[in-house]
Scaffold this motif. Structure first.
Motif, PDB file in Angstrom:
ATOM      1  N   UNK A 152      47.831  25.560  21.575  1.00  0.00           N
ATOM      2  CA  UNK A 152      49.045  24.909  21.085  1.00  0.00           C
ATOM      3  C   UNK A 152      48.727  23.513  20.556  1.00  0.00           C
ATOM      4  N   UNK A 153      47.819  22.809  21.231  1.00  0.00           N
ATOM      5  CA  UNK A 153      47.432  21.472  20.768  1.00  0.00           C
ATOM      6  C   UNK A 153      46.683  21.562  19.441  1.00  0.00           C
ATOM      7  N   UNK A 154      45.816  22.572  19.302  1.00  0.00           N
ATOM      8  CA  UNK A 154      45.095  22.742  18.036  1.00  0.00           C
ATOM      9  C   UNK A 154      46.056  23.094  16.904  1.00  0.00           C
ATOM     10  N   UNK A 155      47.043  23.932  17.208  1.00  0.00           N
ATOM     11  CA  UNK A 155      48.031  24.268  16.177  1.00  0.00           C
ATOM     12  C   UNK A 155      48.786  23.012  15.758  1.00  0.00           C
ATOM     13  N   UNK A 156      49.160  22.179  16.726  1.00  0.00           N
ATOM     14  CA  UNK A 156      49.873  20.946  16.404  1.00  0.00           C
ATOM     15  C   UNK A 156      49.000  20.028  15.555  1.00  0.00           C
ATOM     16  N   UNK A 157      47.718  19.918  15.952  1.00  0.00           N
ATOM     17  CA  UNK A 157      46.830  19.043  15.190  1.00  0.00           C
ATOM     18  C   UNK A 157      46.698  19.514  13.747  1.00  0.00           C
ATOM     19  N   UNK A 158      46.365  20.806  13.560  1.00  0.00           N
ATOM     20  CA  UNK A 158      46.099  21.286  12.210  1.00  0.00           C
ATOM     21  C   UNK A 158      47.359  21.326  11.352  1.00  0.00           C
ATOM     22  N   UNK A 159      48.509  21.619  11.947  1.00  0.00           N
ATOM     23  CA  UNK A 159      49.752  21.602  11.177  1.00  0.00           C
ATOM     24  C   UNK A 159      50.027  20.196  10.649  1.00  0.00           C
ATOM     25  N   UNK A 160      49.901  19.216  11.515  1.00  0.00           N
ATOM     26  CA  UNK A 160      50.195  17.847  11.125  1.00  0.00           C
ATOM     27  C   UNK A 160      49.118  17.278  10.207  1.00  0.00           C
ATOM     28  N   UNK A 161      47.861  17.655  10.476  1.00  0.00           N
ATOM     29  CA  UNK A 161      46.767  17.163   9.641  1.00  0.00           C
ATOM     30  C   UNK A 161      46.804  17.793   8.248  1.00  0.00           C
ATOM     31  N   UNK A 162      47.168  19.083   8.178  1.00  0.00           N
ATOM     32  CA  UNK A 162      47.274  19.749   6.875  1.00  0.00           C
ATOM     33  C   UNK A 162      48.329  19.065   6.005  1.00  0.00           C
ATOM     34  N   UNK A 163      49.406  18.620   6.642  1.00  0.00           N
ATOM     35  CA  UNK A 163      50.471  17.951   5.902  1.00  0.00           C
ATOM     36  C   UNK A 163      50.066  16.559   5.429  1.00  0.00           C
ATOM     37  N   UNK A 164      49.187  15.888   6.190  1.00  0.00           N
ATOM     38  CA  UNK A 164      48.861  14.505   5.862  1.00  0.00           C
ATOM     39  C   UNK A 164      47.520  14.278   5.204  1.00  0.00           C
ATOM     40  N   UNK A 165      46.643  15.297   5.243  1.00  0.00           N
ATOM     41  CA  UNK A 165      45.277  15.071   4.779  1.00  0.00           C
ATOM     42  C   UNK A 165      45.208  14.725   3.298  1.00  0.00           C
TER      43      UNK A 165
END
Length: 303
Positions: A82-95
């Motif tokens: 769940x933490x990895x999903x949160x990281x990648x979702x938010x990082x994909x939006x901001x990268x």
């Protein structure tokens, strides 16, 4: 942790003045940095403050206090899907905002000073790749780079651009792309968007992908740390640009330089954990200040 003992106090064996904890007056500070660089052989340690003029926020304000955003830790990332999903979702939006950032006048001036022989090495705590983009291709990225991805299972490395395309195929364009970007390249997203996000596995082994950066709670690779110690040992002085030195990964090099009797200067908005080791500490705008210094010292024949 550094294998070296702590220095006993500020300053150096060469008679560098002790730190002025209220900061050096701007005119005197600029002249002091010019004289430091004029002698050549200066190692630069840069932090997030050098990239703010490129539109990338830093973790702390002028007071040195952490902003409200709390970055992902290595322990959270590795322990929880769940933490990895949160990281990648938010990082994909901001990268994308990080990928599209361009070097500012400060990065370009550091490279000009390096080419002129005034700067002998660049160590950066930043993960934005902007020193490389400015031409300092041998800058040591202490905490890695957001433009690379590594598999925690097999160690395979790939580009972030490639992963971005895969995540787009799985999830479409991110609806959080216009949100405010945090210093580590992610954005705040609604829980519903995070819960629906699909993670891409390693193409080589199906393992867990992680950005090729050192998370909070993770150790910087020992060989990289030693490389930085060697660069500081080979330098005549250390100049810190835009870092609060709040974490040991950067502070240890300031302590090491001071213990070895090398002059230390710090240019940062706000106090730092390294102030006691600095003979010169100043709050100056980095882009304009470094550009002026590069104009003055950009030719090895200039003083």
């Amino acid at each position: 942790m550094s294998p070296h003992p702590e220095p006993h106090g500020p300053g150096g064996r060469d008679g560098a003045p002790p730190a002025a904890h209220e900061g050096t007056p701007p005119g005197a500070a600029l002249d002091g940095i010019r004289r430091l660089l004029a002698g050549g052989g200066v190692a630069v340690l840069s932090g997030a403050g050098l990239s703010t003029e490129s539109g990338i926020p830093d973790y702390r304000g002028a007071t040195g206090r952490r902003r409200r955003h709390t970055p992902m830790t290595y322990q959270e990332f590795t322990a929880s899907e769940a933490a990895r999903r949160r990281y990648w979702a938010r990082s994909h939006a901001g990268w994308r905002a990080i990928a599209e950032a361009r070097p500012n006048a400060g990065h370009r001036a550091v490279e000009r000073l390096r080419r002129a022989g005034r700067v002998s090495a660049v160590i950066t705590q930043n993960v934005d790749g902007l020193h490389r983009a400015a031409g300092t291709v041998d800058a040591v990225e202490l905490h890695g780079g957001l433009d690379r991805v590594v598999c925690l299972g097999c160690g395979h490395r790939s580009t972030r651009a490639e992963l971005d395309r895969r995540l787009h195929d799985l999830n479409g364009a991110s609806r959080g792309a216009q949100a405010r970007v945090n210093p580590d390249g992610d954005v705040e997203l609604p829980d519903a968007l995070v819960a629906a996000f699909r993670i891409a596995p390693c193409t080589a082994c199906g393992g867990i992908l992680k950005p090729d950066v050192v998370f909070f709670g993770e150790n910087v690779p020992k060989d990289r740390v030693q490389q930085c110690y060697d660069l500081v040992d080979g330098a005549r002085a250390l100049l810190v640009l835009g870092s609060s030195l709040a974490v040991l990964s950067g502070l240890r090099f300031v302590r090491h330089a001071a213990r070895e009797g090398k002059p230390v200067a710090i240019v940062n908005q706000g106090t730092t954990r390294g102030d006691e080791y600095a003979g010169l500490r100043a709050a100056l705008p980095l882009g304009a200040t470094l550009s002026a210094l590069a104009d003055r010292l950009g030719d090895p024949g200039d003083e």
